[in-house]
Design a protein around this motif. Structure first.
Motif, mmCIF file in Angstrom:
data_model
loop_
_atom_site.group_PDB
_atom_site.id
_atom_site.type_symbol
_atom_site.label_atom_id
_atom_site.label_comp_id
_atom_site.label_asym_id
_atom_site.label_seq_id
_atom_site.Cartn_x
_atom_site.Cartn_y
_atom_site.Cartn_z
ATOM 1 N N VAL A 64 0.856 -1.080 -0.225
ATOM 2 C CA VAL A 64 -0.085 -0.141 -0.032
ATOM 3 C C VAL A 64 0.693 1.113 -0.098
ATOM 4 O O VAL A 64 1.954 1.250 0.745
ATOM 5 C CB VAL A 64 -0.901 0.051 1.248
ATOM 6 N N GLY A 65 0.569 2.179 -0.949
ATOM 7 C CA GLY A 65 1.360 3.301 -0.904
ATOM 8 C C GLY A 65 0.801 4.566 -1.762
ATOM 9 O O GLY A 65 -0.095 4.270 -2.466
ATOM 10 N N LEU A 66 1.499 5.772 -1.544
ATOM 11 C CA LEU A 66 0.839 6.932 -2.420
ATOM 12 C C LEU A 66 2.030 7.275 -3.421
ATOM 13 O O LEU A 66 3.104 7.296 -3.308
ATOM 14 C CB LEU A 66 0.949 8.040 -1.067
ATOM 15 N N LEU A 67 1.455 7.379 -4.601
ATOM 16 C CA LEU A 67 2.337 7.951 -5.760
ATOM 17 C C LEU A 67 1.828 9.211 -6.113
ATOM 18 O O LEU A 67 0.637 9.549 -6.476
ATOM 19 C CB LEU A 67 1.732 6.834 -6.864
ATOM 20 N N MET A 68 3.090 10.115 -5.940
ATOM 21 C CA MET A 68 2.349 11.579 -6.077
ATOM 22 C C MET A 68 3.219 12.387 -7.240
ATOM 23 O O MET A 68 4.428 12.226 -7.068
ATOM 24 C CB MET A 68 3.006 12.224 -4.557
ATOM 25 N N GLY A 69 2.571 12.769 -8.233
ATOM 26 C CA GLY A 69 3.306 13.156 -9.389
ATOM 27 C C GLY A 69 2.250 13.031 -10.675
ATOM 28 O O GLY A 69 1.168 12.587 -10.307
#
Length: 299
Positions: free
Chosen positions: A193-198
């Protein structure tokens, strides 16, 4: 480094021979960046992937891909020059494998990946010879002991994963990935589980690579949770007890991941930091850190 250069040369030579709508991918995992050289000591993986043709009347929006992967993994104890087994906190082990995989991506930021794997452990994996060659010629260090390494065995099995993403805000995506591995080398399941920012496409950073052949960037921060029921590099074979040195592995493991992804029309660069919990209780260090560096050439 020796293995990295050989793979890079083969990668460049093969580039003109492959078809359009494809990619070549070189991934290197190593802990030397943190001045360590043990446990999961190194991994090198070369992928070739390509898009599968779609029927002209297909309006489902499905995108399908296929590919091949060649990889090698090396595991060593922290006291890697010692010949005293009582001081070992991890077995020596090497693994060389080839893998065929398929990916299916459909609208709604979700997809699946599945494949079959065939590999070999022990002397035929070339882990000992290549690692000692690198230590001797490049690092100018003594050769590692490689005492009581895991035996030579053929391995085979299946792998699969399911991914889904949710857009939380502009250029912020929550990624979830569930994966499983059922091979004689490793049996386990887990999730990320993670955040992809961009601005990069909302897909896991090592999957669906042909979706990423455009100028974009992203920062990824996430966690990995896994239950590993069997781990050959630590516990030996499920089918015999001939391994000279084995340990009881930790079934539950967890890790932290963070890094940067840069995509271009023809190239892709990735750097991901990993910090993992203990594989076995006997490890002298509480966590093991390594860096993943990946370069992709879109064809």
């Amino acid at each position: 480094m020796q293995r990295f250069l050989i793979a890079l040369i083969l990668w460049v030579v093969a580039t003109p021979l492959v078809a359009a709508q494809s990619y070549l991918n070189l991934q290197v995992d190593n802990d030397l960046y943190f001045r360590t050289d043990f446990y999961y000591s190194s991994g090198i993986f070369v992928d070739y992937g390509y898009a599968l043709p779609q029927a002209k009347k297909d309006t489902s929006g499905l995108k399908t891909y296929a590919g091949w992967k060649l990889g090698q993994e090396i595991y060593t104890p922290s006291r890697r020059y010692s010949t005293d087994l009582s001081r070992y906190d991890y077995p020596y082990s090497g693994y060389l494998f080839v893998q065929h995989q398929r990916e299916i991506l459909w609208p709604g930021q979700q997809g699946v990946k599945f494949g079959v794997q065939l590999g070999i452990s022990g002397k035929a994996s070339m882990a000992q010879s290549l690692q000692n060659l690198y230590h001797r010629l490049v690092l100018k260090l003594p050769e590692l002991a490689w005492l009581a390494a895991q035996p030579q065995r053929l391995h085979a099995g299946f792998l699969g994963s399911y991914y889904k993403g949710w857009s939380l805000a502009k250029e912020v995506v929550l990624l979830q990935k569930i994966h499983t591995e059922l091979t004689t080398h490793r049996i386990g399941a887990g999730g990320q589980v993670g955040l992809l920012m961009g601005t990069a496409p909302p897909v896991p950073y090592q999957d669906f690579l042909l979706q990423q052949n455009r100028r974009s960037w992203a920062i990824y921060i996430g966690t990995r949770q896994e239950y590993r029921w069997h781990d050959f590099p630590i516990a030996g074979s499920l089918f015999d007890d001939t391994a000279p040195f084995v340990l009881e592995s930790n079934h539950y493991r967890h890790g932290f991941e963070a890094g940067l992804i840069l995509n271009y029309p023809k190239w892709r660069l990735v750097g991901i930091y990993h910090s993992n919990s203990k594989d076995v209780d006997s490890q002298r260090l509480r966590r093991h850190k390594y860096l993943n560096l990946t370069i992709t050439r879109f064809l």
